[in-house]
Design a protein around this motif. Structure first.
Motif, short mmCIF file in Angstrom:
data_model
loop_
_atom_site.label_atom_id
_atom_site.label_comp_id
_atom_site.label_asym_id
_atom_site.label_seq_id
_atom_site.Cartn_x
_atom_site.Cartn_y
_atom_site.Cartn_z
N ASN A 85 0.82 -1.22 0.00
CA ASN A 85 0.00 0.00 0.00
C ASN A 85 0.85 1.26 0.00
O ASN A 85 0.42 2.30 -0.51
CB ASN A 85 -0.93 0.01 1.22
CG ASN A 85 -1.96 -1.10 1.15
OD1 ASN A 85 -2.44 -1.44 0.08
ND2 ASN A 85 -2.30 -1.69 2.29
N GLU A 86 2.04 1.17 0.58
CA GLU A 86 2.97 2.29 0.58
C GLU A 86 4.22 1.87 -0.19
O GLU A 86 4.79 0.82 0.10
CB GLU A 86 3.35 2.71 1.99
CG GLU A 86 2.20 3.24 2.83
CD GLU A 86 1.70 4.58 2.33
OE1 GLU A 86 2.48 5.30 1.67
OE2 GLU A 86 0.53 4.90 2.60
N PRO A 87 4.66 2.65 -1.18
CA PRO A 87 5.80 2.23 -2.00
C PRO A 87 7.14 2.35 -1.29
O PRO A 87 8.13 1.75 -1.71
CB PRO A 87 5.74 3.20 -3.18
CG PRO A 87 5.10 4.43 -2.62
CD PRO A 87 4.09 3.92 -1.63
N ARG A 88 7.18 3.11 -0.19
CA ARG A 88 8.44 3.35 0.51
C ARG A 88 8.18 3.40 2.01
O ARG A 88 7.20 3.99 2.46
CB ARG A 88 9.05 4.68 0.05
CG ARG A 88 10.36 5.06 0.73
CD ARG A 88 10.88 6.38 0.14
NE ARG A 88 12.12 6.82 0.77
CZ ARG A 88 12.20 7.52 1.88
NH1 ARG A 88 11.09 7.86 2.52
NH2 ARG A 88 13.37 7.89 2.37
N MET A 89 9.03 2.75 2.78
CA MET A 89 8.87 2.75 4.22
C MET A 89 9.18 4.14 4.77
O MET A 89 10.27 4.67 4.55
CB MET A 89 9.79 1.72 4.87
CG MET A 89 9.65 1.64 6.39
SD MET A 89 10.68 0.35 7.15
CE MET A 89 9.76 -1.12 6.70
N SER A 90 8.23 4.73 5.45
CA SER A 90 8.42 6.07 5.99
C SER A 90 9.48 6.06 7.08
O SER A 90 9.75 5.02 7.71
CB SER A 90 7.10 6.60 6.56
OG SER A 90 6.74 5.89 7.73
N TRP A 91 10.06 7.24 7.31
CA TRP A 91 11.04 7.37 8.38
C TRP A 91 10.41 7.08 9.73
O TRP A 91 11.04 6.46 10.60
CB TRP A 91 11.64 8.78 8.36
CG TRP A 91 12.61 9.04 9.47
CD1 TRP A 91 12.41 9.83 10.56
CD2 TRP A 91 13.92 8.47 9.63
NE1 TRP A 91 13.52 9.82 11.38
CE2 TRP A 91 14.46 8.99 10.82
CE3 TRP A 91 14.68 7.59 8.86
CZ2 TRP A 91 15.73 8.66 11.29
CZ3 TRP A 91 15.95 7.25 9.32
CH2 TRP A 91 16.45 7.78 10.51
#
Length: 338
Positions: A85-91
């Motif tokens: 669902n999210e293309p990049r792991m958030s900080w």
């Protein structure tokens, strides 16, 4: 208590630089490092069940610059099917996972799963954050194509302890058939850049590995790969091939049969966290189908000690693979022939 002597006995047959790096890590971290290495080996033999994973693998981004035919990234339908669902792991999510790992004294972490970590712009900051919060071993697997002198300096200065190059070929001709979109000369240059900068720092770390997944496309180069890359890296790993259902059976090495005494120790050692927080028990492509939960709603320690994971560990120790997914995986592995 696990002693340094026990660790040194365990690594006695390792290549010289690997052995030296392990000794230096033991000197740096003391009994905690020796205990981690001992526990990792015991867990792999089903003789130790940790309360928290010994190894976390974080999918920083479900993206890759290559389209290798044996990888989920090289299968267009499946790549889309398993897009998170999210293309990049958030900080924020990354911090959350690392801080839980620190609280539970987790010793090792990988900043990759089936993605290319060099596509993450703040990768050096993420590596440094893991070191600052108690992780002793920090791994990254890369195809190496995107390495530049600056990126090499940044990730090494940040504290990465293992750079694992996925190469799969001894010649450019074979490489071009497997590493679709890659550049063989850039990979060789990247390995040299890492070696050169490491030497300039008078350090044994990071350790450098070159891996070779044996398939029908490259099995004729197994011996030449070992000979060539043994001179370029600290250690070489020839890995077995796992086909993904019937999508990659055409890549099964010729003249070998699937492993009949297959064993899986993945749920004993690790957890995988995807870019959107989804948690899986293994880094196999099949593992994407086994969703344990999401770290945004359940802490990792709860998921690792869930009834499902405990049952998997108990079953796997006995060679039982109940789910369709695990059964398919267990029948898909081909041990490499060296």
């Amino acid at each position: 208590m696990v002693t340094q002597d026990l660790l040194l006995e365990h690594i006695d047959s390792w290549p010289a630089r690997q052995k030296k790096a392990e000794q230096e890590q033991t000197e740096r971290y003391g009994p905690r490092y020796a205990q981690y290495r001992q526990q990792y080996e015991l867990a792999g033999r089903f003789e130790y069940e940790p309360a928290f994973p010994l190894y976390l693998m974080l999918e920083q981004t479900y993206l890759c610059n290559l389209r290798c035919p044996m990888c989920i990234q090289g299968l267009p339908v499946e790549r889309v099917q398993f897009t998170p669902n999210e293309p990049r792991m958030s900080w924020e999510l990354f911090q959350r996972i690392v801080l839980e790992g620190e609280e539970q004294a987790c010793p090792s972490i990988a900043l990759h799963v089936n993605d290319e970590p060099l596509l993450v712009k703040d990768l050096p900051e993420r590596i440094a954050f893991t070191i600052e919060h108690g992780f002793m071993d920090v791994f990254m697997t890369t195809n190496g194509v995107l390495f530049t002198e600056d990126k090499v300096r940044q990730v090494i200065d940040a504290g990465v302890t293992h750079i694992l190059f996925s190469v799969d070929a001894a010649t450019k001709e074979t490489y071009d058939k497997i590493r679709i979109g890659g550049d063989y000369e850039k990979v060789l240059n990247a390995i040299e850049m890492v070696r050169r900068y490491r030497e300039s720092r008078n350090s044994t770390l990071p350790l450098i590995r070159a891996s070779f997944v044996q398939s029908s496309l490259n099995q004729h180069e197994t011996a030449s790969f070992i000979e060539k890359f043994s001179e370029l890296v600290d250690y070489v790993e020839i890995q077995g091939f796992t086909h993904y259902y019937d999508k990659t059976t055409h890549l099964v090495p010729q003249g070998v049969g699937s492993v009949t005494d297959f064993t899986c120790n993945e749920p004993w050692r690790k957890l995988i966290v995807r870019a959107d927080g989804t948690v899986a028990p293994c880094c196999s492509f099949y593992g994407y189908e086994i969703v344990l939960g999401n770290v945004l709603t359940s802490p990792l320690i709860k998921l690792f000690n869930s009834r499902r994971m405990k049952m998997m560990r108990s079953d796997f120790r006995q060679g039982i693979y109940r789910s369709r997914v695990c059964e398919s995986c267990s029948q898909s592995f081909y041990k490499p022939v060296v």
